[in-house]
Design a protein around this motif. Structure first.
Motif, PDB file in Angstrom:
ATOM      1  N   CYS A   1     -22.047  -1.632  20.697  1.00  0.00           N
ATOM      2  CA  CYS A   1     -21.541  -1.577  19.334  1.00  0.00           C
ATOM      3  C   CYS A   1     -20.497  -0.468  19.225  1.00  0.00           C
TER       4      CYS A   1
ATOM      5  N   CYS B   1     -21.648   2.264  16.381  1.00  0.00           N
ATOM      6  CA  CYS B   1     -22.757   3.221  16.490  1.00  0.00           C
ATOM      7  C   CYS B   1     -23.262   3.425  17.916  1.00  0.00           C
TER       8      CYS B   1
ATOM      9  N   TRP C   1     -24.943   1.300  19.828  1.00  0.00           N
ATOM     10  CA  TRP C   1     -26.091   0.468  20.202  1.00  0.00           C
ATOM     11  C   TRP C   1     -25.712  -0.434  21.382  1.00  0.00           C
TER      12      TRP C   1
ATOM     13  N   CYS D   1     -24.438  -5.980  15.465  1.00  0.00           N
ATOM     14  CA  CYS D   1     -25.174  -4.883  16.082  1.00  0.00           C
ATOM     15  C   CYS D   1     -26.622  -4.903  15.589  1.00  0.00           C
TER      16      CYS D   1
ATOM     17  N   GLU E   1     -28.503  -2.463  15.297  1.00  0.00           N
ATOM     18  CA  GLU E   1     -28.829  -1.210  14.654  1.00  0.00           C
ATOM     19  C   GLU E   1     -28.134  -1.093  13.286  1.00  0.00           C
ATOM     20  N   CYS E   2     -26.807  -1.248  13.284  1.00  0.00           N
ATOM     21  CA  CYS E   2     -26.048  -0.964  12.063  1.00  0.00           C
ATOM     22  C   CYS E   2     -25.431  -2.225  11.452  1.00  0.00           C
TER      23      CYS E   2
ATOM     24  N   SER F   1     -22.908  -3.875  12.359  1.00  0.00           N
ATOM     25  CA  SER F   1     -21.467  -4.029  12.581  1.00  0.00           C
ATOM     26  C   SER F   1     -21.181  -5.257  13.439  1.00  0.00           C
TER      27      SER F   1
HETATM   28 ZN    ZN Z   1     -23.944  -0.533  15.543  1.00  0.00          ZN
END
Ligand code: ZN
Ligand code: ADP
Ligand code: ZN
Length: 743
Positions: free
Chosen positions: A440, A443, A445, A480, A482-483, A485
């Motif tokens: 990512c 972030c 990831w 992503c 995690e975030c 994106s």
């Molecule tokens: Zn991310």
């Protein structure tokens, strides 16, 4: 024979169970003193197993009332010869593996299942026409027969069992073909190799002749190491030696790595020897394997070519063992009974007092060390036999250079030049898939595998993520994890990505990718190789599957795309493997009538390993690598064993390893005495290089000693303790003797 108190009516039987012992059984009435190697059927727990008699005795340690009886004696004559039974028992001891499992590895599946030792004869079929077209008229309205005929044409001498593997209900169609006289039946117990057209032999050159003479001068045991570049005529030497042995009424065993077991190699032997040559490999079905095994065991087969497990085939007249590509890691079995087929071959030859020849363009450091110590006789072939061209090796310094998807502009322009000249190019990258991970951009990831300490590889064409260590799969994420994106970057390059790039750059040029993903389908590898041979494919891109065995005469440029990982690996053998790979791959370039070039991409062009290898060759490299090993006290200057453990719970692994270490330490001090204290060093427990794999926690203990004896005594005593430990029941553990990797 009447039975008396001293009659040997109790059989000590090896059963296929992971237990370090034999089991006593009563023999049926009137039966006594069976020879070792006879199979019996016997009750074991709730099951009935096929066991192999190791010895017969008059008394058991168990009271007679506790002894179970053998249900049936399956063989009149031993199925495994005395020689093989002893070799297997030696191997069980040396590799510290349960003897029942070891003995069963040596039996073809059919015999493990208790089927009759003599295989049923199968009819085999061959076509009487040379092509489908010749029968077009007769088969115009018979699609099933057409299909069958095409299969028979593709597999001359195909057996019934193989037909069963390939087709359903083929017998009716075969009868029709037979009536039309398009096929004929033949009783063909072994491969039709000896029906080949005879081929004129080369006159050996002076170097070859001298080696042949030296080896033939002595019929007794010696281990010969033949070091010669690819194309220097090693196979020619094997053929001459085999010919000579067969003339003396002997049998010959040739071991090869699975991947280099090409039909061409076998054909070459069959054509020259004009003797029954059979091949044993993993693609055979159980019936075929049994037939070949049996023919070898009966002495009917002059020569057996086989992969790793063929080393245990009974051959009553065995007079010569050849091990091609002796450095190849596939000779080491990596799970269960972890034997090394090259090393077993040497022991077998020694016990039989016959010569064994190890051949390689890049001998293992072990073997070179043994030659230095005069335990092996070293022979050299210095130049290529059929061509005067040598290959030029060159480093491409990748630092501060424009790089496109892992390829330098310099290499790309070289590829273009070779293609324009009508030659072929081979690119080598030991990483399949499109990209080794997705990252990512927002972030950081990454696509980690949940079950392993590793990333999941992106396979773009299949649009999946896949872990190459545990085979887990997942859909390709669009966001992503995690975030959220959508800025996901494909980091790094695998063979698939290189293929895509080349397809864009060299539109209209034939491309061929050879890796595990493109060759999964049966016959796919053969199709790909045919594309290369025909010149339809001009650029080949592949993993190490490409590095071995195949002969590509029009390849003039080989590119090795990634070397940096191996230069800085934690595995002490990584540099040896890299050097072997570079030299082997170089051997693929310019084999026939064209000069070859090898270009190696690296960010570390000054690395001493690369420098020594390039400027002074493999031999010089091996000397300096051996010096490093000596300084570090690593094999071959010491002997090593690895106790591995894996468990779904980390605390179970920890508890086991703590206890195992104590057991080892205890045993080491007991057996160290005679050899001086500290004869065996124990390191660990340490986390495995990949600590978590397929959801299991993995750790290891390394045992090392400069002498084999105390190491083996210590390990044996420790195993006796470890098998009694409660904590051992909660983990998977194994002992690897002479490990080839610490993965
Ligand atoms: Zn991310
Ligand atoms: P290696 O096994 O070392 O790769 P091969 O035995 O396959 O080498 O030989 C390479 C090529 O050289 C083959 O095409 C082979 O037929 C040819 N060759 C081998 N020995 C001779 C010889 N003495 N004279 C002419 N050609 C030879
Ligand atoms: Zn995984």
């Amino acid at each position: 024979m009447p039975t008396t108190r001293n009659s040997k009516t109790i059989a000590r039987v090896a059963v296929p169970a992971p237990l370090y012992r034999l089991f006593d059984y009563r023999l049926p009435k009137g039966c006594q003193d069976l020879p070792p190697g006879v199979r019996v059927s016997a009750p074991f727990g709730q099951r009935k197993l096929t066991g192999v008699v190791v010895a017969c005795v008059a008394q058991s340690e168990l009271p007679a009332s506790k002894l179970k009886a053998v249900t049936a004696v399956l063989d009149e004559q031993p199925c495994l010869s005395e020689e093989i039974m002893q070799l297997l028992q030696w191997a069980a001891g040396y590799y510290q593996h349960p003897v029942g499992e070891v003995i069963h590895t040596a039996l073809p599946v059919r015999l493990r299942q208790g089927k009759a030792n003599a295989p049923q004869t199968e009819s085999c079929w061959a076509a009487t026409v040379e092509s489908l077209e010749q029968a077009a008229e007769q088969l115009a309205r018979a699609p099933k027969q057409r299909k069958l005929l095409s299969v028979v044409l593709d597999h001359p001498g195909i057996s019934e069992s193989r037909l069963n593997d390939l087709l359903d209900n083929w017998r009716g169609a075969m009868r029709s073909l037979q009536q039309k006289q398009l096929v004929m039946q033949r009783d063909n117990r072994i491969s039709p190799a000896c029906e080949q057209e005879p081929v004129a032999a080369h006159q050996p050159n002076a170097e070859q002749q001298q080696i042949i003479d030296t080896i033939q001068a002595q019929a007794q045991h010696a281990t010969h190491l033949l070091h010669g570049v690819t194309g220097s005529g090693k196979t020619e030497v094997y053929i001459r030696l085999a010919e000579h042995a067969i003339e003396q009424g002997k049998q010959v065993l040739l071991l090869v790595p699975e991947i280099s077991l090409t039909p061409q190699l076998t054909e070459r032997f069959a054509q020259r020897l004009r003797q029954p040559v059979a091949v044993m490999h993993s693609g055979l079905n159980d019936a075929e394997r049994h037939r070949i095994w049996h023919a070898a065991a009966q002495g009917e087969l002059a020569m057996l070519v086989g992969t790793r497990s063929a080393v245990f085939t009974p051959m009553p007249q065995l007079g010569l063992i050849l091990v091609d590509e002796e450095h190849d890691n596939s000779y080491k079995q990596q799970d269960g009974f972890r034997y090394h087929a090259r090393d077993v071959a040497i022991v077998r030859a020694k016990r039989l007092d016959i010569p064994v020849l190890l051949g390689s363009a890049t001998p293992s450091l072990e073997s070179l060390f043994n030659a230095e110590q005069k335990r092996y006789l070293l022979h050299r072939l210095h130049s290529r036999a059929a061509s005067r061209h040598t290959t030029r090796l060159e480093l491409i310094d990748m630092r501060r250079q424009p790089i496109v998807e892992g390829l330098s502009e310099k290499l790309l322009s070289n590829i273009a030049r070779h293609i324009e000249q009508g030659n072929q190019v081979m690119l080598f990258l030991n990483r399949r898939g499109f990209a080794p991970l997705l990252l990512c951009h927002d972030c950081g990831w990454t696509t980690r595998c949940h079950r392993c300490d590793a990333h999941m590889t992106w396979h773009k064409s299949r649009n999946r993520l896949r872990c190459h260590h545990c085979d887990s799969e997942a859909p390709t994420p669009t966001q992503c994890g995690e975030c959220g994106s959508e800025q996901l970057i494909a980091l790094g390059s695998g063979t698939e990505r290189i293929e895509n790039l080349l397809a864009e750059r060299f539109a209209g040029v034939g491309l061929c990718r050879i890796d595990r993903d493109t060759t999964r389908r049966k016959g796919a590898l053969q199709d790909k190789l045919a594309q290369v041979k025909s010149g339809e494919a001009q650029i080949l891109i592949g993993t190490q599957m490409l590095a071995k065995g195949h002969d590509f005469p029009d390849v003039t440029l080989v590119g090795i795309l990634d070397t940096d990982q191996a230069l800085y690996s934690a595995d002490f053998r990584a540099s040896e493997h890299l050097a072997q790979l570079i030299v082997q791959v170089a051997g693929r370039a310019g084999r026939a009538h064209k000069a070859g070039e090898v270009q190696i991409q690296t960010h570390h062009p000054d690395h001493p390993l690369l420098q020594t290898l390039l400027h002074q060759g493999y031999e010089a490299f091996s000397h300096s690598a051996l010096q490093e090993r000596r300084a570090a006290g690593l094999p071959p200057y010491s002997h090593m064993m690895l106790l591995r453990c894996e468990a779904t719970r980390a605390d179970a692994a920890d508890a086991f390893m703590r206890e195992a270490r104590e057991a080892l330490q205890h045993s080491a001090s007991e057996y160290g005495g005679e050899y001086g204290s500290g004869a065996v060093s124990i390191f660990g427990p340490l986390p495995a290089p990949m600590e978590k794999r397929a959801g299991r926690w993995r750790s290891q203990i390394i045992l090392q000693s400069t002498r084999r004896k105390p190491l083996h005594l210590c390990a044996r005593a420790a195993i006796a303790r470890i098998t009694q430990m409660k904590s051992a029941k909660k983990v998977r553990w194994s002992l690897d003797v002479d490990p080839v990797d610490t993965y």
